[in-house]
Motif scaffolding. Structure first.
Motif, PDB file in Angstrom:
ATOM      1  N   LEU A 155      43.166  42.332  30.786  1.00 54.64           N
ATOM      2  CA  LEU A 155      41.746  42.386  30.018  1.00 54.64           C
ATOM      3  C   LEU A 155      40.158  43.468  30.575  1.00 54.64           C
ATOM      4  N   SER A 156      40.952  44.007  31.413  1.00 57.49           N
ATOM      5  CA  SER A 156      39.968  44.463  32.355  1.00 57.49           C
ATOM      6  C   SER A 156      40.815  44.948  33.923  1.00 57.49           C
ATOM      7  N   LEU A 157      39.586  46.003  34.590  1.00 55.20           N
ATOM      8  CA  LEU A 157      40.604  45.959  35.955  1.00 55.20           C
ATOM      9  C   LEU A 157      42.190  46.657  35.981  1.00 55.20           C
ATOM     10  N   LYS A 158      42.220  47.161  34.797  1.00 56.77           N
ATOM     11  CA  LYS A 158      44.230  47.598  34.917  1.00 56.77           C
ATOM     12  C   LYS A 158      44.418  48.394  35.276  1.00 56.77           C
ATOM     13  N   PRO A 159      45.796  48.005  36.478  1.00 53.50           N
ATOM     14  CA  PRO A 159      45.683  49.189  37.433  1.00 53.50           C
ATOM     15  C   PRO A 159      46.453  50.400  36.799  1.00 53.50           C
ATOM     16  N   PRO A 160      47.153  51.038  37.789  1.00 54.87           N
ATOM     17  CA  PRO A 160      47.734  52.403  36.789  1.00 54.87           C
ATOM     18  C   PRO A 160      49.620  51.979  36.324  1.00 54.87           C
ATOM     19  N   ASP A 161      49.437  52.319  35.131  1.00 59.50           N
ATOM     20  CA  ASP A 161      50.913  52.208  34.547  1.00 59.50           C
ATOM     21  C   ASP A 161      52.077  52.719  35.541  1.00 59.50           C
ATOM     22  N   TYR A 201      49.005  48.943  43.737  1.00 54.18           N
ATOM     23  CA  TYR A 201      47.754  48.109  44.009  1.00 54.18           C
ATOM     24  C   TYR A 201      48.230  46.122  43.285  1.00 54.18           C
ATOM     25  N   LEU A 202      47.321  45.671  43.131  1.00 55.74           N
ATOM     26  CA  LEU A 202      47.196  44.574  43.354  1.00 55.74           C
ATOM     27  C   LEU A 202      45.717  43.954  42.471  1.00 55.74           C
ATOM     28  N   HIS A 203      45.432  42.263  42.571  1.00 58.73           N
ATOM     29  CA  HIS A 203      44.215  41.807  42.196  1.00 58.73           C
ATOM     30  C   HIS A 203      44.156  40.601  43.596  1.00 58.73           C
ATOM     31  N   VAL A 204      42.790  40.444  43.508  1.00 61.37           N
ATOM     32  CA  VAL A 204      42.315  39.538  44.338  1.00 61.37           C
ATOM     33  C   VAL A 204      40.789  38.668  43.562  1.00 61.37           C
ATOM     34  N   ARG A 205      40.952  37.033  43.664  1.00 62.66           N
ATOM     35  CA  ARG A 205      39.619  36.082  42.910  1.00 62.66           C
ATOM     36  C   ARG A 205      38.861  36.251  44.339  1.00 62.66           C
ATOM     37  N   ALA A 224      37.672  48.399  42.894  1.00 62.51           N
ATOM     38  CA  ALA A 224      37.219  48.132  41.742  1.00 62.51           C
ATOM     39  C   ALA A 224      36.802  46.245  41.377  1.00 62.51           C
ATOM     40  N   ALA A 225      35.552  45.875  40.376  1.00 65.48           N
ATOM     41  CA  ALA A 225      35.259  44.318  40.700  1.00 65.48           C
ATOM     42  C   ALA A 225      34.902  43.830  39.068  1.00 65.48           C
ATOM     43  N   ASP A 226      35.306  42.964  39.014  1.00 65.99           N
ATOM     44  CA  ASP A 226      34.602  42.311  37.968  1.00 65.99           C
ATOM     45  C   ASP A 226      33.403  42.090  37.907  1.00 65.99           C
ATOM     46  N   PRO A 237      36.608  36.215  37.858  1.00 65.32           N
ATOM     47  CA  PRO A 237      36.356  37.611  38.324  1.00 65.32           C
ATOM     48  C   PRO A 237      37.246  37.311  39.939  1.00 65.32           C
ATOM     49  N   ASN A 238      37.987  39.152  39.727  1.00 66.13           N
ATOM     50  CA  ASN A 238      38.606  39.316  40.322  1.00 66.13           C
ATOM     51  C   ASN A 238      38.449  41.022  41.041  1.00 66.13           C
ATOM     52  N   ALA A 239      38.967  41.510  42.195  1.00 61.54           N
ATOM     53  CA  ALA A 239      38.552  42.355  42.857  1.00 61.54           C
ATOM     54  C   ALA A 239      39.599  43.325  42.593  1.00 61.54           C
ATOM     55  N   LEU A 240      40.129  44.562  42.036  1.00 62.44           N
ATOM     56  CA  LEU A 240      41.003  45.516  42.101  1.00 62.44           C
ATOM     57  C   LEU A 240      41.588  46.030  43.591  1.00 62.44           C
TER      58      LEU A 240
END
Length: 245
Positions: A155-161, A201-205, A224-226, A237-240
């Motif tokens: 829904l947000s912080l979408k990594p490149p496909d 890429y990865l997400h972290v809380r 980027a970050a939520d 909320p996460n950070a990319l």
């Protein structure tokens, strides 16, 4: 079937979510039957079993490999336990379904498992942590996505496909603080490189200091970050993060 989970770290993480059924295409093969990477634009590098450098301890050795059918049950236990204290806890049966689906995802995704082996020359050939009748124990897992079809719809912080994405790393609670997560991360990077990818890429809380420290020390940069306002949508909320590998 659920979408691919976001990252989990040594002590916490975002559990695999239930989502709409995802369709995965068959494996791409060359004329001689070799499995090829997913992206047509990439150099044709055949997929083959990857060899990883083991992590050695005084009385045991930690080795990493691609998950096999025989690994599914034990890998599912590691995933379930990793989220046991989370409100997003996932039952063992759903973890098994997820692991089974990962076997069919290559070249769109892959799952690595980390196994602990006792040292052969050890005075105790059957340590207490080793299941009876087995030569090793799966104590860590990592899931990697190589295209949008093998990861959740963000829904947000979408990594490149078209870049590699680390979905999760899980380490058995009894084997944490041994550097296993760091080693799994290095194996994920090496495996991604072997498949022709140069960015991951990865997400972290947000607020997860242990996870942020792990990835920043490994060279990942926050891109980027939520906003904390996403909590109003009942989302975490996460950070990319991103790294050139």
């Amino acid at each position: 079937m659920w979408a691919t989970p976001r990252p989990c770290t040594l002590s916490s993480g975002i559990a695999p979510r239930r989502a709409a059924h995802c369709q995965f295409t068959g494996r791409a093969t060359s004329s001689d039957g070799r499995v090829m990477p997913y992206h047509d634009s990439r150099e044709n590098v055949p997929h083959m079993r990857h060899e990883f450098e083991p992590l050695k301890f005084e009385h045991k050795v930690f080795s990493v490999s691609e998950m096999s059918v025989e690994d599914i049950s034990a890998a599912s236990v590691v995933l379930t336990r990793a989220f046991a204290a989370s409100p997003q806890y996932i039952p063992i049966q759903e973890c098994k379904e997820y692991c089974r689906s990962m076997l069919d995802r290559m070249p769109e995704g892959a799952m690595l498992v980390g196994k602990m082996h006792p040292v052969v020359a050890d005075e105790d050939p059957s340590p207490s942590w080793l299941p009876e009748g087995q030569e090793s124990r799966i104590v860590a897992t990592a899931s990697i996505s190589f295209c949008s079809k093998s990861r959740e719809n963000f829904l947000s912080l979408k990594p490149p496909d078209d870049d590699a994405y680390l979905c999760n790393i899980a380490v058995d609670t009894s084997f944490r603080r041994m550097g296993l997560a760091k080693h799994m991360l290095q194996c994920v990077e090496h495996f991604s490189q072997s498949q022709g990818y140069h960015t991951i890429y990865l997400h972290v809380r947000l607020g997860d200091e242990a996870a942020n420290s792990l990835y920043e020390q490994a060279g990942y940069k926050q891109v980027a970050a939520d906003s904390w306002l996403v909590k109003l949508q009942n989302r975490t909320p996460n950070a990319l993060y991103c790294k050139e590998i």
